[in-house]
Design a protein around this motif. Structure first.
Motif, short mmCIF file in Angstrom:
data_model
loop_
_atom_site.label_atom_id
_atom_site.label_comp_id
_atom_site.label_asym_id
_atom_site.label_seq_id
_atom_site.Cartn_x
_atom_site.Cartn_y
_atom_site.Cartn_z
N UNK A 137 0.94 -1.21 -0.09
CA UNK A 137 -0.03 -0.01 -0.02
C UNK A 137 0.82 1.18 0.05
N UNK A 138 0.83 2.13 -0.96
CA UNK A 138 1.65 3.25 -1.03
C UNK A 138 0.85 4.49 -1.09
N UNK A 179 0.47 12.97 2.84
CA UNK A 179 -0.62 12.30 3.23
C UNK A 179 -0.57 11.59 4.57
N UNK A 180 0.58 10.86 4.59
CA UNK A 180 0.76 10.14 5.64
C UNK A 180 1.13 10.84 6.80
N UNK A 181 2.08 11.92 6.66
CA UNK A 181 2.18 12.88 7.95
C UNK A 181 1.04 13.44 8.54
N UNK A 182 0.05 13.75 7.59
CA UNK A 182 -1.39 14.43 8.02
C UNK A 182 -2.03 13.37 8.86
N UNK A 227 -3.14 4.53 -2.61
CA UNK A 227 -4.09 4.98 -1.55
C UNK A 227 -3.93 6.51 -1.27
N UNK A 228 -3.65 7.45 -2.49
CA UNK A 228 -3.75 8.75 -2.39
C UNK A 228 -5.12 9.37 -2.82
N UNK A 229 -5.95 8.39 -2.98
CA UNK A 229 -7.22 8.99 -3.27
C UNK A 229 -8.16 8.70 -1.98
N UNK A 230 -9.53 8.42 -2.19
CA UNK A 230 -10.64 8.49 -1.50
C UNK A 230 -10.81 6.75 -1.04
#
Length: 395
Positions: free
Chosen positions: A130-131, A136-139, A175-178
């Motif tokens: 899963x990338x 986004x990960x920090x948030x 997994x950058x989207x919804x």
């Protein structure tokens, strides 16, 4: 059963993938949960941690103080490695127990955050990563876990980077989207790859290649071969056999059929027919019966017998592969290495070989054939032999 390794960096949203796979019917083996189990109060794992790090890592009631331990190990590489030496073998052993207890037709998904870091990728039939973008990960880590930015960055830096995970991945889920997009990707993976792959592994059935069309050179072919070779090597252990990338996909810049050819050097075909065949089948590379090597057979004095091989295919519907088990020193074994090296060394020969490939691709398929054969002409073979004599090539 099908063994799937699932991983992703902290904050990537891997848990959402795990939840969706469980809803679809996968059996989940959660390494984080097991990691907590093996260091529970009264366990041998916790006792060893205390011996290594002192009782400063315990809470008032004698449980492991994860925050205190984390503060120690994430700031000290040696301490982190010491902790891994204590916990990882216990987690692996317990994970193996749970996987072994699953039904024969199960898709077992091992959720392993440090799968890449500890080198577990070759032990699975398939590795899914899963990338998610670091920003986004920090948030997510700040919102969901209350981490400060510096703490989150330190945790991310302590794990493998995205490039290293991608190198180990057979499948990358973005997994950058919804959540809806992620669910759709997981559902497609389950339906189109995991379920048929499990059935093929259980039934020891190779995926029929069909009449593969020529594709443009794929710069990831060597990386895909490396994953397959590592999986094969793991399956055949403790035998330490030579494994080579052969065929068109082993020649940089050469268009070819999108099939990874792997040559495994065996002492004899009798050994190839025994335990090696069973181990390959269990690892997702079942035997393709009654197929002889497809190489041209110039006069070698052996009547072509030296070109015999044992051919295994791939059970994974998402990655066509042929695994050729050939005897060390046999004509077929030598031919595969020679033609590969000749094409790598001579751009002009690559152009001539591509013409042969195109002629074969334009020909009607043989409906009774289990595999497409190797597109090497007799003329190419003779030119390769002349090149070997001229250059002093040895396999």
């Amino acid at each position: 059963m099908l063994r799937v390794g699932l991983t992703g960096g902290i904050g990537s949203g891997k848990s959402a993938v795990v939840t969706r796979l469980a809803e679809r019917g996968a059996i989940i083996v959660d390494s984080d949960r097991i990691a907590r189990e093996v260091v529970a109060p009264g366990s041998a794992g916790l006792a060893e941690i205390v011996a290594a790090f002192s009782d400063r890592v315990l809470t008032a009631d004698g449980a492991l103080d994860r925050a205190a331990l984390g503060a120690l190990v994430f700031a000290d590489e040696a301490a982190r490695r010491r902790l891994e030496e204590i916990t990882h073998p216990r987690v692996r052993a317990r994970s193996a127990e749970l996987s072994a207890a699953a039904p024969a037709d199960a898709v077992v998904v091992n959720d392993v955050p440090l799968l890449v870091e500890v080198g577990l990728a070759p032990s699975y039939h398939l590795v899914v990563v899963v990338q998610t973008a670091v920003a986004i990960r920090l948030a997510r880590l700040a919102r969901d876990r209350g981490m400060t930015r510096s703490e989150a960055e330190r945790r991310i830096a302590a794990q493998a980077d995205d490039a290293r995970r991608r190198a180990a991945a057979d499948v990358v889920l973005d997994n950058d989207g919804g959540l809806d997009e992620l669910h759709a990707a997981v559902d497609a993976l389950w339906r189109d790859r995991l379920l048929p792959y499990e059935r093929n592994v259980r039934e020891h059935r190779a995926v029929r290649e069909g009449w593969a069309v020529l594709t443009e050179p794929d710069p990831t072919w060597p990386q895909q071969y490396a994953r397959l070779a590592a999986r094969i090597r793991h399956a055949l252990a403790p035998a330490d056999l030579r494994i080579d990338h052969v065929g068109s996909t082993a020649v940089p810049g050469l268009a070819g059929r999108d099939v990874i050819d792997v040559q495994v050097t065996v002492p004899s075909l009798a050994e190839a027919d025994g335990v090696l065949a069973r181990r390959l089948a269990d690892a997702g590379f079942p035997r393709v019966p009654d197929v002889r090597g497809g190489h041209p057979r110039p006069a070698t004095g052996d009547g072509g017998a030296g070109r015999e091989e044992r051919l295994h295919g791939g059970a994974d519907p998402g990655r066509p592969v042929r695994v050729h088990l050939r005897v060390a020193g046999s004509p077929g074994w030598r031919h595969a290495l020679l033609t590969r090296d000749h094409l790598r060394a001579d751009p002009g020969q690559r152009a001539a070989h591509l013409l042969v490939e195109r002629e074969l691709a334009a020909a009607p398929p043989d409906p009774g054939s289990t595999t497409t054969g190797d597109p090497w002409s007799a003329e190419e073979y003779l030119r390769a032999e002349a090149w070997a004599t001229r250059t002093g090539w040895r396999p």
